[in-house]
Design a protein around this motif. Structure first.
Motif, PDB file in Angstrom:
ATOM      1  N   ASP A   1      80.847  56.433  39.453  1.00  0.00           N
ATOM      2  CA  ASP A   1      81.094  56.012  37.902  1.00  0.00           C
ATOM      3  C   ASP A   1      80.586  54.659  38.264  1.00  0.00           C
ATOM      4  O   ASP A   1      80.666  54.035  37.126  1.00  0.00           O
ATOM      5  N   ASN A   2      79.598  54.264  38.661  1.00  0.00           N
ATOM      6  CA  ASN A   2      79.724  52.890  38.514  1.00  0.00           C
ATOM      7  C   ASN A   2      77.632  52.289  39.120  1.00  0.00           C
ATOM      8  O   ASN A   2      77.108  51.169  39.444  1.00  0.00           O
TER       9      ASN A   2
ATOM     10  N   THR B   1      80.885  47.246  37.994  1.00  0.00           N
ATOM     11  CA  THR B   1      80.295  47.527  36.862  1.00  0.00           C
ATOM     12  C   THR B   1      80.062  47.111  35.535  1.00  0.00           C
ATOM     13  O   THR B   1      80.930  46.317  35.958  1.00  0.00           O
ATOM     14  N   SER B   2      78.236  47.082  35.278  1.00  0.00           N
ATOM     15  CA  SER B   2      78.796  46.171  34.042  1.00  0.00           C
ATOM     16  C   SER B   2      77.247  47.240  33.227  1.00  0.00           C
ATOM     17  O   SER B   2      76.560  48.477  33.635  1.00  0.00           O
ATOM     18  N   GLU B   3      77.652  46.264  31.796  1.00  0.00           N
ATOM     19  CA  GLU B   3      76.379  47.118  31.324  1.00  0.00           C
ATOM     20  C   GLU B   3      74.960  47.329  31.578  1.00  0.00           C
ATOM     21  O   GLU B   3      73.984  48.433  31.666  1.00  0.00           O
ATOM     22  N   ALA B   4      74.833  45.841  32.888  1.00  0.00           N
ATOM     23  CA  ALA B   4      73.417  46.323  33.738  1.00  0.00           C
ATOM     24  C   ALA B   4      73.498  47.351  34.683  1.00  0.00           C
ATOM     25  O   ALA B   4      71.871  47.140  34.940  1.00  0.00           O
ATOM     26  N   GLY B   5      74.631  47.607  35.222  1.00  0.00           N
ATOM     27  CA  GLY B   5      74.715  48.049  36.451  1.00  0.00           C
ATOM     28  C   GLY B   5      75.475  47.566  37.095  1.00  0.00           C
ATOM     29  O   GLY B   5      76.524  47.060  37.157  1.00  0.00           O
TER      30      GLY B   5
ATOM     31  N   THR C   1      77.741  46.151  40.201  1.00  0.00           N
ATOM     32  CA  THR C   1      78.098  44.645  40.123  1.00  0.00           C
ATOM     33  C   THR C   1      78.442  44.220  41.439  1.00  0.00           C
ATOM     34  O   THR C   1      79.126  45.679  42.401  1.00  0.00           O
TER      35      THR C   1
END
Length: 182
Positions: free
Chosen positions: A23-24, A69-73, A75
């Motif tokens: 998921d992340n 997780t973040s929009e960039a991948g 974390t």
């Protein structure tokens, strides 16, 4: 140079954001970002709920639950410097325990827990281990702690193979010298 893989227990205790690996974005090759969005490391592999995160200095074995997780991948809640410092501290602690146990008379076991011999001498980083069939030398970095036991980082089979190869290499020049003398 990348140091040995290290289970960063202290780091894992500080890092909490439970998400499943799939998921992340935790897949081999993914860049993991720190709290300010800076790269912390690259995922080498994800296996059995553990992520091998390569910081360029260390490879840390961390639980998938340590990542968010973040929009960039994917974390993590620490910076690369903080993670490296935690692992450096753990490695120093393990090395100090090893060095305290690495004394003449100490019993040495293999990675598999088989009794290998007894430390005969320690001179700087050179360690001589006495066995029934004769002593052999290793360097300090070939030792670690396995619980409370002083252990070599090799299996019994690896030690036997290395000693056999060394004996064969030593015997070959001796045999050639004897042949030349005849």
């Amino acid at each position: 140079m990348i140091n040995r893989i290290f289970a960063a227990g202290a780091a894992a205790a500080l890092l909490a954001s439970p998400l499943a690996a799939q998921d992340n974005g935790l897949v081999a090759g993914a860049t993991v970002l720190g709290p300010q969005g800076n790269p912390v490391g690259t995922v080498d592999k994800v296996e059995n709920g553990t992520v091998s995160l390569n910081t360029g200095k260390h490879v840390a074995a961390l639980p998938t639950t340590a990542f968010g997780t973040s929009e960039a991948g994917p974390t993590i809640t620490v910076t690369k410097d903080q993670l490296n410092a935690m692992i450096d501290g753990q490695m120093a602690e393990v090395d100090a325990k090893r060095d305290a146990a690495l004394v003449a008379g100490a019993t040495v076991v293999t990675r598999g827990g088989v009794t290998l011999g007894v430390v005969e001498s320690v001179e700087g980083d050179n360690v001589v281990v006495a066995r029934e069939d004769g002593p052999f030398a290793l360097v300090r970095e070939n030792f670690t702690m396995q619980g409370d036991a002083l252990a070599v980082i090799f299996t019994e089979a690896q030690i036997e193979e290395a000693l056999a190869a060394q004996a064969a290499a030593t015997a070959a020049p001796e045999a050639a010298s004897e042949d030349a003398a005849e």
